[in-house]
Design an enzyme around this catalytic site. Structure first.
Site, mmCIF file in Angstrom:
data_model
loop_
_atom_site.group_PDB
_atom_site.id
_atom_site.type_symbol
_atom_site.label_atom_id
_atom_site.label_comp_id
_atom_site.label_asym_id
_atom_site.label_seq_id
_atom_site.Cartn_x
_atom_site.Cartn_y
_atom_site.Cartn_z
ATOM 1 C CE LYS A 192 -10.096 42.191 66.994
ATOM 2 N NZ LYS A 192 -9.636 43.581 66.948
ATOM 3 C CD GLU A 267 -0.100 31.663 58.515
ATOM 4 O OE1 GLU A 267 1.097 31.736 58.876
ATOM 5 O OE2 GLU A 267 -0.496 30.879 57.644
ATOM 6 C CB CYS A 301 5.086 37.550 60.831
ATOM 7 S SG CYS A 301 4.612 37.378 59.113
ATOM 8 C CD GLU A 402 7.105 38.480 66.406
ATOM 9 O OE1 GLU A 402 6.154 38.416 67.201
ATOM 10 O OE2 GLU A 402 6.988 38.275 65.187
HETATM 11 P P1 NDP Z 1 -1.956 40.551 68.498
HETATM 12 O O1 NDP Z 1 -1.791 39.103 68.756
HETATM 13 O O2 NDP Z 1 -1.857 41.489 69.629
HETATM 14 O O3 NDP Z 1 -3.370 40.844 67.815
HETATM 15 C C1 NDP Z 1 -3.785 40.195 66.643
HETATM 16 C C2 NDP Z 1 -5.291 40.324 66.513
HETATM 17 O O4 NDP Z 1 -5.911 39.589 67.575
HETATM 18 C C3 NDP Z 1 -5.800 41.760 66.661
HETATM 19 O O5 NDP Z 1 -6.927 41.954 65.834
HETATM 20 C C4 NDP Z 1 -6.204 41.800 68.122
HETATM 21 O O6 NDP Z 1 -7.141 42.784 68.423
HETATM 22 C C5 NDP Z 1 -6.809 40.422 68.268
HETATM 23 N N1 NDP Z 1 -6.906 39.974 69.656
HETATM 24 C C6 NDP Z 1 -6.203 40.426 70.725
HETATM 25 N N2 NDP Z 1 -6.586 39.747 71.841
HETATM 26 C C7 NDP Z 1 -7.525 38.870 71.461
HETATM 27 C C8 NDP Z 1 -8.297 37.897 72.146
HETATM 28 N N3 NDP Z 1 -8.155 37.688 73.451
HETATM 29 N N4 NDP Z 1 -9.191 37.169 71.441
HETATM 30 C C9 NDP Z 1 -9.326 37.345 70.104
HETATM 31 N N5 NDP Z 1 -8.639 38.257 69.402
HETATM 32 C C10 NDP Z 1 -7.727 39.014 70.066
HETATM 33 O O7 NDP Z 1 -0.894 40.900 67.363
HETATM 34 P P2 NDP Z 1 -0.498 42.316 66.814
HETATM 35 O O8 NDP Z 1 -1.702 42.999 66.263
HETATM 36 O O9 NDP Z 1 0.330 42.988 67.843
HETATM 37 O O10 NDP Z 1 0.408 41.904 65.547
HETATM 38 C C11 NDP Z 1 1.741 41.606 65.653
HETATM 39 C C12 NDP Z 1 1.953 40.104 65.690
HETATM 40 O O11 NDP Z 1 1.381 39.493 64.531
HETATM 41 C C13 NDP Z 1 3.412 39.736 65.664
HETATM 42 O O12 NDP Z 1 3.678 38.752 66.631
HETATM 43 C C14 NDP Z 1 3.616 39.166 64.273
HETATM 44 O O13 NDP Z 1 4.660 38.241 64.165
HETATM 45 C C15 NDP Z 1 2.289 38.545 63.996
HETATM 46 N N6 NDP Z 1 2.111 38.391 62.557
HETATM 47 C C16 NDP Z 1 2.158 37.131 62.001
HETATM 48 C C17 NDP Z 1 2.071 36.960 60.631
HETATM 49 C C18 NDP Z 1 2.087 35.602 60.010
HETATM 50 O O14 NDP Z 1 1.589 35.472 58.889
HETATM 51 N N7 NDP Z 1 2.632 34.564 60.646
HETATM 52 C C19 NDP Z 1 1.945 38.113 59.736
HETATM 53 C C20 NDP Z 1 1.908 39.378 60.419
HETATM 54 C C21 NDP Z 1 1.977 39.493 61.777
HETATM 55 P P3 NDP Z 1 -6.615 44.187 69.052
HETATM 56 O O15 NDP Z 1 -5.741 44.806 68.024
HETATM 57 O O16 NDP Z 1 -7.846 44.924 69.290
HETATM 58 O O17 NDP Z 1 -5.862 43.835 70.311
#
Ligand code: NDP
Length: 509
Positions: A192, A267, A301, A402
């Site tokens: 997803k 992550e 990130c 962040e």
């Molecule tokens: P989110 O946590 O908002 O979303 C991540 C994914 O989870 C999306 O596909 C989102 O779907 C999905 N999601 C949201 N709510 C739920 C739920 N309740 N149950 C299951 N899945 C869910 O992150 P962002 O997309 O805003 O990305 C930014 C974040 O990602 C930052 O905090 C960044 O640091 C982190 N990140 C970490 C990395 C690492 O390797 N450590 C690398 C890159 C980013 P939807 O988009 O539809 O809400």
């Protein structure tokens, strides 16, 4: 946020020209059960450019059922590990041939620079080559067991159906970090992507079929996190959740997965410190600090969102940093000369501006930027000026939380001890940078920094060969490198009697 006086970036993306995408379930391109699609936005134009299926729990159920069937199907389960590896390497070649197109899609969908997205997609094949090569090197062990008349060995087996959930900032790269080891280990996947950047995932899906993966081995379901994301994480037939995203969502995902006793890798976010000592090559360190926060518009990130500067060079360093940051060229992310693009989503744009306001209210001094970018080349897009705060105290929210945008906090320090204390004093622990010419200092700092990755005299380097992951609230588990394949395997211990004599049935052997 758009004003009528600003130049418009809107290209030829008229609604009637928007491609209507489909889901990949069991090898078929399917319509969502809801019969609904949502618009994917181009952050540079702030206009929709593609239509993405809005799936529901029913679509997750279909995708997980397809993945489960594929997991047990001899067409996948019966493949030799070498044949499985060959499929991954075939996929790598197809991605390489399609990299420019996929990079352009990513850049259009998430607004990150084409220079960055195309480079990422060109690099992705290496993960599939590397893990394709590892597929037939997954070996068990023969245990020299302490009991006579028994042969004991271990098998490393796949987990089953893996749920891969990815964020919007580097959609294909972060999915690859999950898919390559998961498939090499023999699992099947339901992926997803983020609702904000799903288009490249759906285009990428075609390559699995062309590479020869059996139907259902990889399934792609798009939609909203609270609808399909939760349905996927909580599905009883999902054995493992591989998640990249924010720490708050990660916490929810972890709790949901715990109820099903599922394997998990997380992550999550970071608040990484880029630490510059007075013995550093200053010009290089200035470039390193700029690349750590303004490349990718800070939407990474591993953003070095805190610059810790040694007091003896503080004034000189800040001056040089401001001079370089001021030259950043903003504009169309599809132009290779652009250095800072828009923020990917409208809510994220607002969040970045909120943090800038909070920093000002907390008393930080805004030395550069500090608001929306009103340059003509930014038009209607979600652009924020590269922003630098000085006078930041380690306990301020801007130094603890962040932001995920082009906002840098600068904090001075007196000595190594203080640098370590400030750097480690957040709830995160994803990465850190150290700039020094002293080998002793480089080694001491890399030992004492509580971070999953430490770069010395460089920043933002990753490789398929090196493990990546977080300490503390930045995550659990590792992606990339040999360590990653273990995250997708479970160990079975097999005992074989070699003497044919039944032991006493009432005593443990
Ligand atoms: P989110 O946590 O908002 O979303 C991540 C994914 O989870 C999306 O596909 C989102 O779907 C999905 N999601 C949201 N709510 C739920 C739920 N309740 N149950 C299951 N899945 C869910 O992150 P962002 O997309 O805003 O990305 C930014 C974040 O990602 C930052 O905090 C960044 O640091 C982190 N990140 C970490 C990395 C690492 O390797 N450590 C690398 C890159 C980013 P939807 O988009 O539809 O809400």
């Amino acid at each position: 946020m758009a004003t009528s006086t600003r130049q418009t970036n809107a290209a030829a993306e008229k609604p009637e020209e928007m491609k209507k995408h489909r889901l990949l379930i069991g090898g078929n391109w399917a319509e969502p059960s809801t019969g609904k699609w949502f618009e994917s936005m181009n952050p540079y134009t702030a206009r929709p450019w593609a239509l993405v299926p809005r799936s529901a729990k029913e679509d997750i159920n279909r995708a997980v059922a397809a993945a489960k069937a594929a997991f047990h199907d001899p067409a996948w389960r019966g493949l030799t590990a070498t044949a499985r590896g060959h499929l991954l390497r075939k996929l790598a070649d197809l991605i390489a041939a399609d990299a420019e197109r996929l990079g352009k899609i990513e850049s259009t969908d998430n607004g990150k620079l084409i220079a960055e997205m195309a480079a990422q997609v060109r690099y992705i094949p290496q993960w599939f080559h590397y893990f394709g090569g590892l597929a037939d090197k997954i070996e068990g062990r023969v245990i020299p067991i302490d009991k006579p008349g028994v042969f004991n060995f271990t098998r490393e087996e796949p987990l089953g159906v893996v749920a891969a959930i990815t964020p919007w900032n580097s959609p294909l790269l972060l999915a690859t970090w999950k898919l390559a080891p998961a498939l090499a280990a023999g699992n099947t996947v339901v992926w997803k992507p983020s609702e904000f950047s799903s288009v490249s995932a759906l285009e990428f899906g075609e390559l699995f079929e062309r590479a020869g993966f059996p139907p259902g081995v990889v399934n792609i379901v798009t939609g909203f996190g609270n609808e399909v994301g939760e349905a996927l994480v909580t599905h009883r037939d999902v054995a493992k959740v591989a998640f990249t995203g924010g720490d708050k969502t990660g916490e929810q995902v972890y709790a949901m997965a715990a109820r099903g006793i599922k394997h998990v890798t997380l992550e999550l976010g970071g608040k990484s410190a880029n630490i510059v000592f007075d013995d550093a090559e200053v010009e290089e360190a200035v470039k390193g600090v700029v690349s750590g926060i303004f490349a990718a518009t800070g939407q990474t990130c591993i953003a070095g969102s805190r610059a810790l500067i040694h007091r003896p060079i503080y004034e000189q360093f800040v001056e040089k940093l401001l001079a370089l940051a001021k030259t950043a060229k903003m504009g169309n992310p599809l132009e290779t000369s652009t250095q800072v693009g828009p923020v990917t989503t409208q809510p994220q744009y607002q969040k970045v501006l909120d943090y800038i306001r909070i920093a000002k209210e907390e008393g930080a001094v805004c030395a550069l930027g500090g608001g929306p970018a009103k340059r003509p080349e930014c038009g209607d897009g979600w652009f924020v000026e590269p922003t630098i705060f000085t006078g930041v105290k380690p306990e301020m929210r801007i130094a603890q939380e962040e932001v995920f945008g082009p906002v840098l906090s600068i904090i001075p320090f007196e000595d190594e001890e203080e640098a370590i204390r400030i750097a480690n004093d957040t709830m995160y622990g994803l990465a850190a940078g150290v700039w020094t010419t002293s080998i002793r200092r480089a080694l001491t700092m890399s030992e004492r920094l509580a971070a999953g990755t430490v770069w010395v005299n460089t920043y933002r380097a990753v490789s398929y060969m090196s493990p990546f992951g977080g300490y503390k609230r930045s995550g659990i588990g590792r992606e990339s490198g040999i360590d990653a394949i273990r995250e997708y395997l479970q160990t079975k211990s097999v005992w074989i009697d070699t003497v044919g004599k039944a032991p006493n049935p009432f005593v443990m052997r």
